[in-house]
Scaffold this active site. Structure first.
Site, PDB file in Angstrom:
ATOM      1  N   ASP A  53       0.840  -1.199   0.000  1.00 23.63           N
ATOM      2  CA  ASP A  53       0.000   0.000   0.000  1.00 23.63           C
ATOM      3  C   ASP A  53       0.878   1.253   0.000  1.00 23.63           C
ATOM      4  O   ASP A  53       0.366   2.378  -0.013  1.00 23.63           O
ATOM      5  CB  ASP A  53      -1.024  -0.010   1.147  1.00 23.63           C
ATOM      6  CG  ASP A  53      -0.383  -0.064   2.517  1.00 23.63           C
ATOM      7  OD1 ASP A  53       0.853  -0.137   2.611  1.00 23.63           O
ATOM      8  OD2 ASP A  53      -1.141  -0.028   3.517  1.00 23.63           O
ATOM      9  N   SER A  54       2.210   1.057  -0.060  1.00 15.82           N
ATOM     10  CA  SER A  54       3.123   2.171  -0.332  1.00 15.82           C
ATOM     11  C   SER A  54       2.839   2.738  -1.725  1.00 15.82           C
ATOM     12  O   SER A  54       3.341   3.803  -2.075  1.00 15.82           O
ATOM     13  CB  SER A  54       4.583   1.713  -0.235  1.00 15.82           C
ATOM     14  OG  SER A  54       4.784   0.518  -0.972  1.00 15.82           O
ATOM     15  N   ASP A  92      -1.028  -6.177  -0.064  1.00 18.44           N
ATOM     16  CA  ASP A  92      -1.380  -5.522   1.196  1.00 18.44           C
ATOM     17  C   ASP A  92      -2.881  -5.336   1.299  1.00 18.44           C
ATOM     18  O   ASP A  92      -3.536  -4.920   0.327  1.00 18.44           O
ATOM     19  CB  ASP A  92      -0.749  -4.120   1.245  1.00 18.44           C
ATOM     20  CG  ASP A  92       0.488  -4.075   2.124  1.00 18.44           C
ATOM     21  OD1 ASP A  92       0.635  -4.944   3.004  1.00 18.44           O
ATOM     22  OD2 ASP A  92       1.310  -3.156   1.914  1.00 18.44           O
ATOM     23  N   LYS A 122      -1.173  -9.370   3.078  1.00 19.60           N
ATOM     24  CA  LYS A 122      -0.371  -8.915   4.229  1.00 19.60           C
ATOM     25  C   LYS A 122      -1.220  -7.971   5.059  1.00 19.60           C
ATOM     26  O   LYS A 122      -1.950  -7.138   4.501  1.00 19.60           O
ATOM     27  CB  LYS A 122       0.914  -8.213   3.755  1.00 19.60           C
ATOM     28  CG  LYS A 122       1.737  -7.651   4.921  1.00 19.60           C
ATOM     29  CD  LYS A 122       3.169  -7.315   4.525  1.00 19.60           C
ATOM     30  CE  LYS A 122       3.348  -5.984   3.842  1.00 19.60           C
ATOM     31  NZ  LYS A 122       2.879  -4.816   4.606  1.00 19.60           N
ATOM     32  N   GLU A 124      -1.248  -5.479   8.750  1.00 22.81           N
ATOM     33  CA  GLU A 124      -0.457  -4.822   9.786  1.00 22.81           C
ATOM     34  C   GLU A 124      -1.118  -4.982  11.150  1.00 22.81           C
ATOM     35  O   GLU A 124      -2.296  -4.648  11.309  1.00 22.81           O
ATOM     36  CB  GLU A 124      -0.334  -3.320   9.467  1.00 22.81           C
ATOM     37  CG  GLU A 124       0.447  -3.036   8.199  1.00 22.81           C
ATOM     38  CD  GLU A 124       0.627  -1.540   7.934  1.00 22.81           C
ATOM     39  OE1 GLU A 124       0.289  -0.711   8.814  1.00 22.81           O
ATOM     40  OE2 GLU A 124       1.118  -1.199   6.847  1.00 22.81           O
ATOM     41  N   GLU A 191       9.286  -4.141  10.454  1.00 18.34           N
ATOM     42  CA  GLU A 191       9.719  -2.864   9.874  1.00 18.34           C
ATOM     43  C   GLU A 191      10.312  -1.957  10.938  1.00 18.34           C
ATOM     44  O   GLU A 191       9.698  -1.713  11.989  1.00 18.34           O
ATOM     45  CB  GLU A 191       8.510  -2.182   9.181  1.00 18.34           C
ATOM     46  CG  GLU A 191       8.880  -0.844   8.557  1.00 18.34           C
ATOM     47  CD  GLU A 191       7.854  -0.322   7.560  1.00 18.34           C
ATOM     48  OE1 GLU A 191       6.880  -1.032   7.246  1.00 18.34           O
ATOM     49  OE2 GLU A 191       8.053   0.819   7.091  1.00 18.34           O
TER      50      GLU A 191
HETATM   51  O1  KIV Z   1       3.547  -1.090   1.630  1.00 21.67           O
HETATM   52  C1  KIV Z   1       4.721  -1.496   1.610  1.00 21.67           C
HETATM   53  O2  KIV Z   1       5.487  -1.245   0.678  1.00 21.67           O
HETATM   54  C2  KIV Z   1       5.190  -2.285   2.746  1.00 21.67           C
HETATM   55  C3  KIV Z   1       6.655  -2.555   2.832  1.00 21.67           C
HETATM   56  C4  KIV Z   1       7.372  -1.342   3.263  1.00 21.67           C
HETATM   57  C5  KIV Z   1       6.956  -3.713   3.730  1.00 21.67           C
HETATM   58  O3  KIV Z   1       4.424  -2.679   3.567  1.00 21.67           O
END
Ligand code: KIV
Length: 273
Positions: A53-54, A92, A122, A124, A191
């Site tokens: 989600d970056s 994510d 993924k 969090e 992280e």
């Molecule tokens: O969203 C992302 O790119 C991430 C990585 C930094 C692990 O969660």
């Protein structure tokens, strides 16, 4: 350690990542958000491609990851899956699609799997989202955990500084990591935490621990593609290693193109019909 070519070309699965940890083979993971970059990254031999989600920061220009929607993540993941043959594609789950309740969390994960064909999600967080993770795992969807600095909680932390430096937070992180393994997560991202703590977690768990800003004592590394390729030069934390200076390469190429157009050098006689 010897890995033959056939083995290197084999599709990466969640099971194979666990075998890699058992063999002491490090896992390489990188983010991607579109078809063309995913194809290049996959062809280079990446083990795991994370549709992070970056994307909110590097693709959409937002300050945080919070604005990302489920539809947007599915769009990115769908494109990445089309470009990936060997790598395991993990998507994510965006902010607000799994924290509310486990039923909603499952519905969000099912949409990601059905519509994008990603192979895992993924999420969090630790004990706070245990019920949601368990429900998703029960549906046969592999889950990668994510502890330490969890950018979706930036408004709670108020800073992107290193996490779990004090004993209380470190103890909670260790307990959460064990819980995530026990309930069935296949891997864990840590992280921006102290390297010694990350190594301890990786040593104690049997599932692979992938670090970002978590030192070299873990089972693999992940970076954001735009950061490591030098596309996003404004972001330069201590943990980041830049493998290219694409912002300069792109700027020079585009400037030359502009000059060639302005001076009528492009197209030339060979570049037309
Ligand atoms: O969203 C992302 O790119 C991430 C990585 C930094 C692990 O969660």
């Amino acid at each position: 350690m010897s890995t033959n070519t056939t083995d290197n070309q084999r599709k990466v699965t969640t099971r194979r990542l666990i075998e890699m940890k058992q063999r002491g083979e490090k896992i390489a993971m990188l983010t991607a958000y579109d078809y063309s970059m995913a194809r290049l990254i996959d062809e280079a031999g990446m083990d795991v491609i994370l549709v992070g989600d970056s994307a909110s920061n590097v693709m959409a220009g937002n300050i945080t990851t919070l604005p990302m929607t489920l539809d947007q993540m599915i769009y990115h993941a769908k494109s990445v899956v089309k470009g990936s043959q060997r790598a395991l594609v993990v998507c994510d789950m965006p902010f607000g699609t799994y924290q509310g309740n486990s039923k909603e969390a499952l519905a969000s994960a099912v949409r990601i799997m059905k519509e994008s064909h990603a192979e895992a999600v993924k999420m969090e967080g630790g004990s706070e989202i245990r019920e949601s993770i368990e429900r998703i795992l029960c549906a046969g969807i592999p889950v990668m955990g994510h502890l330490g600095l969890t950018p979706q909680s930036i408004n709670k932390f108020g800073t992107y500084a290193v996490r779990a430096k004090d004993e209380q937070e470190a103890e909670k992180l260790i307990a959460d990591a064990h819980m995530l393994e026990e309930i069935g997560c296949f891997a864990l991202v840590l992280e921006k935490i102290p390297a010694a703590l990350a190594k301890r977690v990786a040593d104690e768990l049997t599932i692979p621990v992938i670090g970002i800003g978590a030192g070299g004592g873990v089972d693999g590394q992940v970076l954001v593609m735009h950061d490591m390729l030098g596309i996003n030069k404004g972001f330069s934390p201590k943990f980041l290693r830049r493998y290219a200076d694409l912002s300069t390469v792109i700027n020079e190429a585009v400037s030359r193109y502009i000059d060639d157009v302005k001076t009528s050098d492009f197209p030339n006689a060979q570049e037309q019909y």
